[in-house]
Design a protein around this motif. Structure first.
Motif, PDB file in Angstrom:
ATOM      1  N   ASP A  92      60.476  21.462  42.514  1.00  0.00           N
ATOM      2  CA  ASP A  92      59.587  22.516  42.019  1.00  0.00           C
ATOM      3  C   ASP A  92      59.296  22.325  40.533  1.00  0.00           C
ATOM      4  N   PHE A  93      60.321  21.972  39.762  1.00  0.00           N
ATOM      5  CA  PHE A  93      60.120  21.771  38.330  1.00  0.00           C
ATOM      6  C   PHE A  93      59.231  20.559  38.061  1.00  0.00           C
ATOM      7  N   CYS A  94      59.336  19.540  38.903  1.00  0.00           N
ATOM      8  CA  CYS A  94      58.446  18.377  38.764  1.00  0.00           C
ATOM      9  C   CYS A  94      56.998  18.782  39.037  1.00  0.00           C
ATOM     10  N   ILE A  95      56.806  19.596  40.076  1.00  0.00           N
ATOM     11  CA  ILE A  95      55.468  20.078  40.407  1.00  0.00           C
ATOM     12  C   ILE A  95      54.925  20.955  39.284  1.00  0.00           C
ATOM     13  N   ILE A  96      55.777  21.802  38.729  1.00  0.00           N
ATOM     14  CA  ILE A  96      55.368  22.676  37.628  1.00  0.00           C
ATOM     15  C   ILE A  96      54.909  21.847  36.436  1.00  0.00           C
ATOM     16  N   PHE A  97      55.675  20.822  36.095  1.00  0.00           N
ATOM     17  CA  PHE A  97      55.330  19.964  34.958  1.00  0.00           C
ATOM     18  C   PHE A  97      54.004  19.248  35.199  1.00  0.00           C
TER      19      PHE A  97
END
Length: 223
Positions: A70-75
């Protein structure tokens, strides 16, 4: 894979929730300010009021635990929003200039934040960077998107219409393309990850970075 319906249960009283959120955002602050409540305090109170319409369970909203992915997608989504917004903004400004449409160079909240004292800035940050992402994602990405998806039976159409409404209700003509891109980005992240919390965090990151930039970067950079 995009899942057009990332929640598992219908959201009870969705129309009433939407009306409560809209009333809290657009009417409640004005009523408080008529009663001589400071603007920053009114904003925070209105945000908390809207938050009451966001109660529910994970099945109704499509909420899941946050994972590293999720954090990769957010970035990645944040970079995409920033780059696309930066590319479109000059073209939009040229179009407005060509049409002789005069508009504010920045949102009212920006001027309010710059002129606010330290305590009021904290209230504004809590409202815009923590509570507002929750409220707006529930209203637009969950409730309004669901209405248009049920009506059109088309995910793409529902995403576009919802994002257009999201950009317009901010009443910031100069920022309409950027807000539209944000709306599309938030919605696609929600549908792709099937997790409203991912979209909420992305929204919070966008608001937080924009607010901090207004505070710490030279004002000339925004004109």
């Amino acid at each position: 894979m995009i899942n057009p319906v990332p929640w598992k249960k219908d959201l009870p009283l969705a129309p009433l929730r939407a009306l409560w959120i809209l009333a809290s955002i657009f009417l409640f602050p004005s009523l408080l300010m008529v009663c001589s409540v400071p603007v920053a305090h009114a904003m925070l109170a209105a945000s908390f009021s809207a938050l009451f319409a966001c109660w529910g369970n994970s099945a109704e909203f499509g909420l899941q635990k946050i994972e590293f992915r999720d954090f990769c997608i957010i970035f990645a989504a944040y970079l995409g929003i920033i780059l696309l917004g930066a590319a479109v903004a000059p073209l939009w400004e040229e179009l407005l200039s060509f049409l002789n449409i005069e508009c504010a160079k920045e949102q009212e909240i920006v001027e309010l934040f710059r002129s606010a004292g330290k305590r009021d800035r904290v209230f504004i940050l809590i409202s815009t960077c923590i509570i507002t992402p929750v409220v707006e994602e529930v209203l637009f990405r969950r409730i309004i998107y669901d209405w248009f998806f049920r009506w059109t039976k088309n995910c793409g159409t529902a995403v576009i219409v919802t994002s257009m409404l999201f950009s317009v209700v901010h009443f910031f003509i100069l920022g309409i393309p950027g807000l539209f891109i944000m709306g599309v980005g938030f919605q696609l992240v929600y549908l792709f990850r099937q997790n409203l919390l991912t979209a909420i965090i992305l929204h919070g990151v966008v608001n937080s970075v924009a607010t901090m930039a207004q505070l710490y970067l030279p004002e000339e950079l925004f004109f």
